[in-house]
Design a protein around this motif. Structure first.
Motif, PDB file in Angstrom:
ATOM      1  N   TRP A  91      -1.315   7.965   0.870  1.00 47.83           N
ATOM      2  CA  TRP A  91      -1.385   9.374   0.479  1.00 47.83           C
ATOM      3  C   TRP A  91      -1.952  10.197   1.643  1.00 47.83           C
ATOM      4  O   TRP A  91      -2.368  11.344   1.463  1.00 47.83           O
ATOM      5  CB  TRP A  91      -2.282   9.537  -0.754  1.00 47.83           C
ATOM      6  N   LYS A 126      -2.324  16.822   0.112  1.00 50.95           N
ATOM      7  CA  LYS A 126      -3.328  17.786  -0.336  1.00 50.95           C
ATOM      8  C   LYS A 126      -3.615  17.573  -1.817  1.00 50.95           C
ATOM      9  O   LYS A 126      -2.754  17.134  -2.572  1.00 50.95           O
ATOM     10  CB  LYS A 126      -2.798  19.218  -0.142  1.00 50.95           C
ATOM     11  N   ASP A 127      -4.828  17.916  -2.220  1.00 50.90           N
ATOM     12  CA  ASP A 127      -5.159  17.807  -3.636  1.00 50.90           C
ATOM     13  C   ASP A 127      -4.760  19.086  -4.363  1.00 50.90           C
ATOM     14  O   ASP A 127      -4.108  19.972  -3.807  1.00 50.90           O
ATOM     15  CB  ASP A 127      -6.645  17.467  -3.818  1.00 50.90           C
ATOM     16  N   ASN A 183      -7.199  20.885  -0.591  1.00 52.79           N
ATOM     17  CA  ASN A 183      -8.041  20.116   0.328  1.00 52.79           C
ATOM     18  C   ASN A 183      -7.358  18.788   0.649  1.00 52.79           C
ATOM     19  O   ASN A 183      -6.677  18.215  -0.193  1.00 52.79           O
ATOM     20  CB  ASN A 183      -9.401  19.802  -0.307  1.00 52.79           C
ATOM     21  N   ILE A 218       0.847  -1.199   0.000  1.00 50.31           N
ATOM     22  CA  ILE A 218       0.000   0.000   0.000  1.00 50.31           C
ATOM     23  C   ILE A 218       0.879   1.245   0.000  1.00 50.31           C
ATOM     24  O   ILE A 218       1.837   1.339   0.764  1.00 50.31           O
ATOM     25  CB  ILE A 218      -0.880   0.029   1.273  1.00 50.31           C
ATOM     26  N   ASN A 273      -9.587  17.400  -5.658  1.00 53.32           N
ATOM     27  CA  ASN A 273      -9.163  18.028  -6.913  1.00 53.32           C
ATOM     28  C   ASN A 273     -10.288  18.796  -7.624  1.00 53.32           C
ATOM     29  O   ASN A 273     -10.296  18.891  -8.846  1.00 53.32           O
ATOM     30  CB  ASN A 273      -8.525  16.993  -7.859  1.00 53.32           C
ATOM     31  N   MET A 309      -1.719  -5.601   3.735  1.00 54.57           N
ATOM     32  CA  MET A 309      -2.940  -5.165   3.037  1.00 54.57           C
ATOM     33  C   MET A 309      -4.155  -6.048   3.296  1.00 54.57           C
ATOM     34  O   MET A 309      -5.229  -5.769   2.767  1.00 54.57           O
ATOM     35  CB  MET A 309      -2.704  -5.003   1.535  1.00 54.57           C
ATOM     36  N   ILE A 340      -7.362  -3.950   2.135  1.00 58.84           N
ATOM     37  CA  ILE A 340      -7.431  -2.497   2.211  1.00 58.84           C
ATOM     38  C   ILE A 340      -6.818  -1.898   0.946  1.00 58.84           C
ATOM     39  O   ILE A 340      -6.116  -2.564   0.198  1.00 58.84           O
ATOM     40  CB  ILE A 340      -6.729  -1.951   3.474  1.00 58.84           C
ATOM     41  N   LEU A 343      -6.942  14.960   0.943  1.00 60.62           N
ATOM     42  CA  LEU A 343      -7.518  13.865   0.145  1.00 60.62           C
ATOM     43  C   LEU A 343      -8.322  12.917   1.003  1.00 60.62           C
ATOM     44  O   LEU A 343      -7.926  12.562   2.099  1.00 60.62           O
ATOM     45  CB  LEU A 343      -6.392  13.064  -0.501  1.00 60.62           C
ATOM     46  N   GLU A 344      -9.441  12.460   0.467  1.00 67.03           N
ATOM     47  CA  GLU A 344     -10.236  11.451   1.161  1.00 67.03           C
ATOM     48  C   GLU A 344      -9.713  10.042   0.903  1.00 67.03           C
ATOM     49  O   GLU A 344      -9.617   9.229   1.790  1.00 67.03           O
ATOM     50  CB  GLU A 344     -11.684  11.508   0.670  1.00 67.03           C
ATOM     51  N   ILE A 345      -9.432   9.748  -0.354  1.00 69.04           N
ATOM     52  CA  ILE A 345      -8.961   8.396  -0.696  1.00 69.04           C
ATOM     53  C   ILE A 345      -7.454   8.395  -0.591  1.00 69.04           C
ATOM     54  O   ILE A 345      -6.770   9.175  -1.241  1.00 69.04           O
ATOM     55  CB  ILE A 345      -9.426   7.996  -2.099  1.00 69.04           C
ATOM     56  N   THR A 346      -6.956   7.547   0.275  1.00 66.68           N
ATOM     57  CA  THR A 346      -5.588   7.758   0.712  1.00 66.68           C
ATOM     58  C   THR A 346      -4.679   6.555   0.597  1.00 66.68           C
ATOM     59  O   THR A 346      -3.505   6.659   0.870  1.00 66.68           O
ATOM     60  CB  THR A 346      -5.605   8.190   2.190  1.00 66.68           C
ATOM     61  N   GLN A 347      -5.195   5.407   0.227  1.00 68.65           N
ATOM     62  CA  GLN A 347      -4.356   4.220   0.216  1.00 68.65           C
ATOM     63  C   GLN A 347      -4.410   3.548  -1.144  1.00 68.65           C
ATOM     64  O   GLN A 347      -5.452   3.037  -1.555  1.00 68.65           O
ATOM     65  CB  GLN A 347      -4.828   3.249   1.303  1.00 68.65           C
ATOM     66  N   GLU A 348      -3.290   3.560  -1.836  1.00 64.98           N
ATOM     67  CA  GLU A 348      -3.257   2.951  -3.168  1.00 64.98           C
ATOM     68  C   GLU A 348      -2.597   1.574  -3.086  1.00 64.98           C
ATOM     69  O   GLU A 348      -1.492   1.429  -2.561  1.00 64.98           O
ATOM     70  CB  GLU A 348      -2.471   3.849  -4.122  1.00 64.98           C
ATOM     71  N   SER A 349      -3.273   0.596  -3.652  1.00 68.52           N
ATOM     72  CA  SER A 349      -2.787  -0.790  -3.598  1.00 68.52           C
ATOM     73  C   SER A 349      -1.784  -1.032  -4.713  1.00 68.52           C
ATOM     74  O   SER A 349      -2.062  -1.711  -5.697  1.00 68.52           O
ATOM     75  CB  SER A 349      -3.969  -1.740  -3.780  1.00 68.52           C
ATOM     76  N   VAL A 350      -0.595  -0.488  -4.531  1.00 70.08           N
ATOM     77  CA  VAL A 350       0.376  -0.515  -5.627  1.00 70.08           C
ATOM     78  C   VAL A 350       0.835  -1.929  -5.971  1.00 70.08           C
ATOM     79  O   VAL A 350       1.078  -2.239  -7.144  1.00 70.08           O
ATOM     80  CB  VAL A 350       1.587   0.392  -5.335  1.00 70.08           C
ATOM     81  N   GLN A 365      -7.063   1.006  -2.533  1.00 71.44           N
ATOM     82  CA  GLN A 365      -7.805   1.130  -3.788  1.00 71.44           C
ATOM     83  C   GLN A 365      -6.872   0.856  -4.970  1.00 71.44           C
ATOM     84  O   GLN A 365      -5.673   1.059  -4.877  1.00 71.44           O
ATOM     85  CB  GLN A 365      -8.382   2.552  -3.960  1.00 71.44           C
ATOM     86  N   GLY A 375      -3.540  13.484  -5.332  1.00 66.31           N
ATOM     87  CA  GLY A 375      -3.050  14.720  -4.753  1.00 66.31           C
ATOM     88  C   GLY A 375      -2.561  15.717  -5.777  1.00 66.31           C
ATOM     89  O   GLY A 375      -2.954  15.690  -6.943  1.00 66.31           O
TER      90      GLY A 375
END
Lengths: 253, 253
Positions: free
Chosen positions: A176, A180-181, A185, A173, B112, A234, B158, A187-194, B160, B209
């Motif tokens: 993020w 900030k966007d 603001n 993961i 964004n 994850m 967990i 960011l709401e979505i903060t976890q990227e499953s890289v 995205q 972001g």
């Protein structure tokens, strides 16, 4: 920004005891921060994780589930032996493996293995990834990450994607959190499953069937961790998992 | 085999009415079979799909759900207005949109976008993809595919990943049905979700972001369809969807 992904060609059919790291280094020029993505099937084969149905005796629960599926009860017994929970038994046999990986039939696969045999997943895919990763680093003198992959279905959509089941020196993961966007603001979505995204990238080149390419290198992402990592970072904690709760509700009501 | 993915740089902040296809062609040299991957946020902005909470009046169900979330009831009302079914209302508001896409809060996003505004998903993401794809083809003289993306959570894990919500001239699923494996056995796993894998590849470069790159080109895969395609080809038929059934069982018992 740019990345590339390419197959490592000339990987032969893998047998128990084969040195996968050596084969990769002979057939690709490794660079620092390369992510070496390896299909779990060949990892399992090199580790000798093949078994035969004729060596298994099915017990009652396996026979009951096998009846529903019109499947071999010994195959179902093998799945149950590798699982800590059955989340759904029919029309698909969805289980959580002892490693915490939720998948169909505990990942047991009859594709691309000798007739009469089945392939297990690696017993500890993080350890498998680390073993190959350290060996690649020793041979090549470069720092790499390794992702051992499987393919998995998804909720709400048909089809499978490549996913990570074992990791070496890459976090699954990317956070993020607190970023900030474009407008300042949070960011709401903060976890990227890289790790799963990279596994999916590699799967586009691995293919299935007789054109299979079990090793892909992904280059251009700066994601190597200096510390050890685990795919378990994850897996959603059980008490927060509402889809599991829903499936249990169906199974027990 | 080899593929590459790169960001199209110099895409400005998008406003209603902007010509995304023109911006892409000015900033990238398009080739035949390129897959142009575009974040849904900029598609929605170009289509003027922004709205303000102050223009919405919350009804009773929205107020009830908003209480659980300590959220603005008008935001919840906006989600309900765009949904054909609520699959889970708390702790996450998981819905099926009128397009058949299952996601959190109907994909409404406050990241964004200008303060005070929220961004909807495109109303018909396949149509959006086709509009941009045809315009790119006309400007560049090359045949391309387009994938409009969002990010989505997953069952059991967990984080995205980037996923496809609208397609032009690329099928979401690649069928391996009837293919033989390395040993001549017919493959069991037969449907690869290539559009979601490509969306995930692009998402690795898009970022979130303030470093966002909303357009990525994926090159080297031969996946263009000569006919029109739809993301709906991969949405699981309702009566076969056991995870939905499980969530409904939780919600109504």
């Amino acid at each position: 920004m740019k990345m590339e992904a390419f197959t490592v060609d000339n990987i032969p059919l893998i047998k128990k005891g084969d040195n996968i790291a050596g084969m990769i280094c002979r057939n690709a020029e490794i660079r620092n921060n390369d992510i070496v993505v390896i299909a779990s099937t060949i990892v399992a084969k090199a580790e000798g994780r093949m078994f035969r149905l004729e060596d298994i005796e099915a017990k009652e629960e396996a026979r009951r589930i096998a009846d529903e599926h019109r499947a071999d009860p010994r195959l179902i017994q093998a799945v149950l032996d590798r699982s800590c929970e059955v989340l759904m038994d029919f029309p698909i046999l969805l289980v959580e493996t002892k490693n915490g990986h939720v998948c169909i039939k505990a990942g047991i696969d009859g594709s691309n293995v000798e007739k009469g045999y089945l392939a297990d997943l690696p017993e500890d895919p993080d350890a498998s990834a680390a073993g190959i990763g350290k060996a690649v680093e020793q041979i090549s003198g470069k720092n790499v990450s390794v992702i051992v992959t499987d393919t998995n279905g998804r909720a709400f959509k048909i089809g499978q994607t490549g996913i990570a089941i074992g990791l070496y020196r890459i976090h699954p993961i990317k956070n993020w959190i607190g970023k900030k966007d474009l407008f300042g603001n949070t960011l709401e979505i903060t976890q990227e499953s890289v790790a799963d995204e990279i596994a999916g990238t590699a799967n586009l080149l691995m293919g299935e069937g007789d054109g299979g390419n079990p090793v892909v290198i992904v280059r251009g992402l700066e994601m190597r961790s200096e510390k050890d990592t685990s795919v378990k970072e994850m897996y959603r904690p059980d008490k927060e998992d509402l889809i599991k709760k829903g499936l249990r509700s169906l199974r027990h009501n």
